[in-house]
Scaffold this active site. Structure first.
Site, PDB file in Angstrom:
ATOM      1  N   ASP A 220       0.863  -1.180   0.000  1.00 33.42           N
ATOM      2  CA  ASP A 220       0.000   0.000   0.000  1.00 33.42           C
ATOM      3  C   ASP A 220       0.905   1.237   0.000  1.00 33.42           C
ATOM      4  O   ASP A 220       2.142   1.122  -0.125  1.00 33.42           O
ATOM      5  CB  ASP A 220      -1.002  -0.041   1.167  1.00 33.42           C
TER       6      ASP A 220
ATOM      7  N   CYS B 119       3.271  -3.110   4.058  1.00 32.76           N
ATOM      8  CA  CYS B 119       2.367  -2.021   4.455  1.00 32.76           C
ATOM      9  C   CYS B 119       3.050  -1.285   5.603  1.00 32.76           C
ATOM     10  O   CYS B 119       4.276  -1.393   5.758  1.00 32.76           O
ATOM     11  CB  CYS B 119       0.963  -2.542   4.789  1.00 32.76           C
TER      12      CYS B 119
ATOM     13  N   THR C 249       2.900  -1.804   8.840  1.00 30.48           N
ATOM     14  CA  THR C 249       3.407  -2.760   9.840  1.00 30.48           C
ATOM     15  C   THR C 249       3.715  -4.137   9.272  1.00 30.48           C
ATOM     16  O   THR C 249       4.352  -4.949   9.952  1.00 30.48           O
ATOM     17  CB  THR C 249       2.341  -2.974  10.932  1.00 30.48           C
TER      18      THR C 249
ATOM     19  N   HIS D  58       9.036 -24.100   9.107  1.00 27.66           N
ATOM     20  CA  HIS D  58       7.954 -24.781   9.826  1.00 27.66           C
ATOM     21  C   HIS D  58       6.569 -24.568   9.216  1.00 27.66           C
ATOM     22  O   HIS D  58       5.745 -25.473   9.228  1.00 27.66           O
ATOM     23  CB  HIS D  58       7.918 -24.317  11.287  1.00 27.66           C
TER      24      HIS D  58
ATOM     25  N   HIS E 155       5.948 -31.188  10.110  1.00 29.61           N
ATOM     26  CA  HIS E 155       5.249 -29.937   9.783  1.00 29.61           C
ATOM     27  C   HIS E 155       4.232 -30.097   8.650  1.00 29.61           C
ATOM     28  O   HIS E 155       3.359 -29.243   8.491  1.00 29.61           O
ATOM     29  CB  HIS E 155       6.264 -28.861   9.393  1.00 29.61           C
TER      30      HIS E 155
HETATM   31  C1  RB5 Z   1      -1.949   2.610   6.565  1.00 28.33           C
HETATM   32  O1  RB5 Z   1      -2.019   3.830   7.250  1.00 28.33           O
HETATM   33  C2  RB5 Z   1      -1.690   1.476   7.551  1.00 28.33           C
HETATM   34  O2  RB5 Z   1      -2.771   1.336   8.407  1.00 28.33           O
HETATM   35  C3  RB5 Z   1      -1.396   0.185   6.822  1.00 28.33           C
HETATM   36  O3  RB5 Z   1      -0.316   0.359   5.977  1.00 28.33           O
HETATM   37  C4  RB5 Z   1      -1.005  -1.015   7.668  1.00 28.33           C
HETATM   38  O4  RB5 Z   1      -0.019  -0.692   8.583  1.00 28.33           O
HETATM   39  C5  RB5 Z   1      -2.101  -1.788   8.238  1.00 28.33           C
HETATM   40  O5  RB5 Z   1      -1.869  -2.865   8.837  1.00 28.33           O
END
Ligand code: RB5
Length: 146
Positions: free
Chosen positions: A10, A67, A69, A100, A135
């Site tokens: 994203d 993204c 996180t 695994h 596994h």
């Molecule tokens: C975008 O602001 C953020 O929420 C997205 O990239 C991500 O971290 C969601 O898990």
């Protein structure tokens, strides 16, 4: 045969996605970039789903999703039974999820993971093979929830 790698992000993962794309292209992988291409705000599930759809036709391919996180886009991709997407923050995560869980998609967070650690994660993910053995049955169950 050259390993095919699908990559997508994203807007919050765009810079790290581009960095990782350049890094793996230099290693001669067959890289397919599914976007996003600009910093305009988009919804991470759309890119997780796009990558999952592409991997349906390419069962030997691996995926990279980015993204903010690495977590939201992993949740999205994991809605598909053929996807085992793991949000990794260390090369230990990357090694163990390949060995695994037979993970086929590695997910990174641009807001949580720097470029040097990202390179280690990618290198380890690509270099590690599924251990099979005990596994196999567990991983099969992931595609067949009761
Ligand atoms: C975008 O602001 C953020 O929420 C997205 O990239 C991500 O971290 C969601 O898990």
């Amino acid at each position: 045969m050259t390993l095919k790698v699908f990559i997508a992000s994203d807007h919050a993962g765009l810079n790290l996605k581009n960095f990782v794309k350049d890094y793996i292209q230099a290693k001669q992988y067959d890289v397919v970039d599914l976007g996003t291409d600009v910093l305009d705000s988009v919804d991470y599930p759309d890119f997780g789903y796009m990558l999952a759809e592409q991997m349906k036709q390419n069962s030997d391919a691996l995926g990279i999703l980015v993204c903010g996180t690495g977590i939201g886009i992993a949740i999205a991709a994991n809605r598909y039974a053929h996807i085992r997407a793991a949000a990794c923050r260390s090369s230990t995560d990357a090694r163990l999820t390949r060995a695994h869980n037979n993970a086929n998609v590695v997910c990174l967070g641009e807001r949580t993971t720097g470029t040097e650690v990202a390179k280690d994660i990618i290198d380890t993910f690509f270099a590690t093979k599924f251990e099979e053995g005990r596994h196999v049955q567990r991983v099969e169950k992931l595609s067949n929830p009761v």
